[in-house]
Design a protein around this motif. Structure first.
Motif, PDB file in Angstrom:
ATOM      1  N   TYR A   1       0.704  -1.235   0.027  1.00  0.00           N
ATOM      2  CA  TYR A   1       0.068  -0.048  -0.053  1.00  0.00           C
ATOM      3  C   TYR A   1       0.661   1.249  -0.034  1.00  0.00           C
ATOM      4  O   TYR A   1       0.385   2.248  -0.307  1.00  0.00           O
TER       5      TYR A   1
ATOM      6  N   ALA B   1     -11.031  -4.976   6.870  1.00  0.00           N
ATOM      7  CA  ALA B   1     -11.673  -4.465   5.763  1.00  0.00           C
ATOM      8  C   ALA B   1     -12.314  -3.224   5.989  1.00  0.00           C
ATOM      9  O   ALA B   1     -12.751  -2.362   5.336  1.00  0.00           O
TER      10      ALA B   1
ATOM     11  N   LEU C   1     -10.656  -0.624   6.788  1.00  0.00           N
ATOM     12  CA  LEU C   1      -9.862   0.173   6.371  1.00  0.00           C
ATOM     13  C   LEU C   1     -10.133   1.002   5.090  1.00  0.00           C
ATOM     14  O   LEU C   1      -9.935   1.899   4.468  1.00  0.00           O
ATOM     15  N   LEU C   2     -11.229   0.116   4.441  1.00  0.00           N
ATOM     16  CA  LEU C   2     -11.960   0.664   3.240  1.00  0.00           C
ATOM     17  C   LEU C   2     -13.196   1.428   3.312  1.00  0.00           C
ATOM     18  O   LEU C   2     -13.790   2.052   2.196  1.00  0.00           O
ATOM     19  N   ALA C   3     -13.705   1.424   4.457  1.00  0.00           N
ATOM     20  CA  ALA C   3     -15.062   2.106   4.825  1.00  0.00           C
ATOM     21  C   ALA C   3     -14.707   3.642   5.090  1.00  0.00           C
ATOM     22  O   ALA C   3     -13.466   4.039   5.171  1.00  0.00           O
TER      23      ALA C   3
ATOM     24  N   GLN D   1     -14.169   7.194   6.486  1.00  0.00           N
ATOM     25  CA  GLN D   1     -13.371   7.483   7.756  1.00  0.00           C
ATOM     26  C   GLN D   1     -14.272   7.561   8.780  1.00  0.00           C
ATOM     27  O   GLN D   1     -13.654   7.275  10.087  1.00  0.00           O
TER      28      GLN D   1
ATOM     29  N   LEU E   1     -15.033   4.129  10.344  1.00  0.00           N
ATOM     30  CA  LEU E   1     -13.753   3.434  10.768  1.00  0.00           C
ATOM     31  C   LEU E   1     -13.525   4.338  12.055  1.00  0.00           C
ATOM     32  O   LEU E   1     -13.228   3.583  13.184  1.00  0.00           O
TER      33      LEU E   1
ATOM     34  N   GLU F   1      -4.774  -2.624  -0.752  1.00  0.00           N
ATOM     35  CA  GLU F   1      -5.913  -1.566  -1.487  1.00  0.00           C
ATOM     36  C   GLU F   1      -5.993  -0.340  -0.379  1.00  0.00           C
ATOM     37  O   GLU F   1      -6.660   0.619  -0.560  1.00  0.00           O
ATOM     38  N   VAL F   2      -5.568  -0.647   0.813  1.00  0.00           N
ATOM     39  CA  VAL F   2      -5.607   0.567   1.913  1.00  0.00           C
ATOM     40  C   VAL F   2      -4.869   1.324   1.563  1.00  0.00           C
ATOM     41  O   VAL F   2      -3.655   1.527   1.111  1.00  0.00           O
ATOM     42  N   LYS F   3      -5.197   2.777   1.890  1.00  0.00           N
ATOM     43  CA  LYS F   3      -4.758   3.997   1.674  1.00  0.00           C
ATOM     44  C   LYS F   3      -3.766   4.534   2.842  1.00  0.00           C
ATOM     45  O   LYS F   3      -4.221   4.263   3.976  1.00  0.00           O
TER      46      LYS F   3
ATOM     47  N   THR G   1      -5.266   6.827   5.326  1.00  0.00           N
ATOM     48  CA  THR G   1      -6.354   5.968   6.066  1.00  0.00           C
ATOM     49  C   THR G   1      -5.763   5.810   7.509  1.00  0.00           C
ATOM     50  O   THR G   1      -6.101   5.870   8.822  1.00  0.00           O
TER      51      THR G   1
END
Length: 344
Positions: free
Chosen positions: A32, A287, A289-291, A293, A296, A324-326, A329
């Motif tokens: 990432y 998962a 971590l894709l929600a 902010q 999260l 895929e995590v930013k 984030t």
């Protein structure tokens, strides 16, 4: 070692008072990160670990970019097996793949013993380098005998571990010999990392959750008791991780290990019900971590509220960070956990 050494993680592991909840993430160094992807364009996964300065850089990146409270050595659980001459490759998108799976005791009877100083000097050089560079604790690590055995017997990742369990049930003496071999290797490897400067060591038993509590007691617990009893003689903090292993927490609590991991399938209520007395780390679902902010942070806040004033808690994920995590984030999550837990 910096005079401004941040030991909040170590204090939490020892269930001592801390000014805020420490944070680190499994697989916090990885794809990432743009810097890591650039390094991977020049070096394969295993090649990185053979270059101490580059491996140290990859290990440091999450500390410098995210502000986490611990670094974990960048390596792979297969590293000591490769050093013993066992043919294993990391296949992108698959994981470790072995060309000659174990089918009998004869398949591992002639393995050479691991001498970390001779066989893995680049790993120990990396640890020594990080010991001088980091202002947070370094977590060394190794794979647990069961998880290593599952790859060695299955030939790679598995969904059901049928071959591993069949070998365990049908060849109990050879299984015991394999566990003893892998336990000795694991101890030699971890003790060498500790001598080189790792203040903590984590054992990844990633797939042992596939076993029942009874099978764990019979086939695995004696080996893990031996490993953690020996590690207790060092000054290093010890951590134990597996995925989907909430049903084994009561057994783990009997081991002389400092910190137990729990994932999102296990709640804080379960910890209390099972009377878990160890320090714990977890258990945010990666998962999330894709929600969005706000979602999260709402989930992270609920976890921190639920854990309450429990001594010995380290914020972590139930499993690892994925590509895929930013990065922003994770940075925002780290800052939120630090800030909110300070307020509490």
């Amino acid at each position: 070692m910096s005079l401004l050494f941040n030991d909040v993680f170590l204090k939490a592991c020892r269930r001592e008072a801390v000014p805020y909840t420490p944070v680190w993430y499994m697989r916090q160094a990885g794809r990432y990160q743009a810097e890591y992807r650039a390094i991977r364009e020049r070096y394969s996964f295993f090649e990185i670990s053979h270059h101490p300065e580059i491996c140290a850089e990859v290990t440091r990146l999450p500390v410098e970019k995210l502000g986490v409270d611990a670094a974990i050595l960048f390596a792979d659980i297969m590293t000591p097996l490769k050093a013993r001459g066992i043919k294993v490759e990391i296949v992108e998108g698959v994981g470790p793949v072995l060309s000659h799976p174990i089918r009998s005791g004869a398949d591992f009877a002639q393995w050479k013993q691991l001498d970390p100083a001779h066989d893995l000097p680049f790993v120990l050089d990396t640890v020594e380098l990080l010991h001088q560079q980091l202002n947070v604790p370094l977590i060394g690590f190794a794979g647990a005998p069961f998880t290593l055995a599952s790859y060695l017997i299955e030939g790679g990742p598995s969904k059901n571990y049928h071959q591993t369990k069949a070998f365990m049930y049908a060849h109990s003496e050879e299984w015991t010999a394999l566990m003893e071999d892998l336990a000795e290797m694991t101890l030699n490897y971890l003790k060498a990392q500790i001598r080189a400067g790792a203040q903590a060591v984590q054992i990844f038993d990633s797939w042992v959750g596939a076993l029942s509590e009874e099978d764990y007691q019979v086939y695995i617990a004696p080996t893990m008791l031996k490993i953690f009893t020996e590690l207790k003689k060092t000054k290093a903090v010890t951590l134990y991780f597996a995925a989907g292993a909430g049903h084994l927490l009561k057994e783990w609590n009997k081991l002389p290990v400092d910190v137990l991991s729990f994932d999102w399938r296990t709640s804080v209520n379960d910890l209390n019900r099972l009377e878990i007395t160890k320090a714990v780390q977890g258990n945010l679902d990666p998962a999330l971590l894709l929600a969005p902010q706000d979602e999260l942070e709402t989930r992270a806040k609920a976890l921190l509220d639920h854990i309450g004033g429990r001594p010995g808690y380290i914020f972590n994920l139930g499993h690892g960070v994925f590509p895929e995590v930013k990065e922003e984030t994770l940075l925002a999550l780290t800052n939120f956990v630090h800030g909110y837990s300070k307020e509490k």
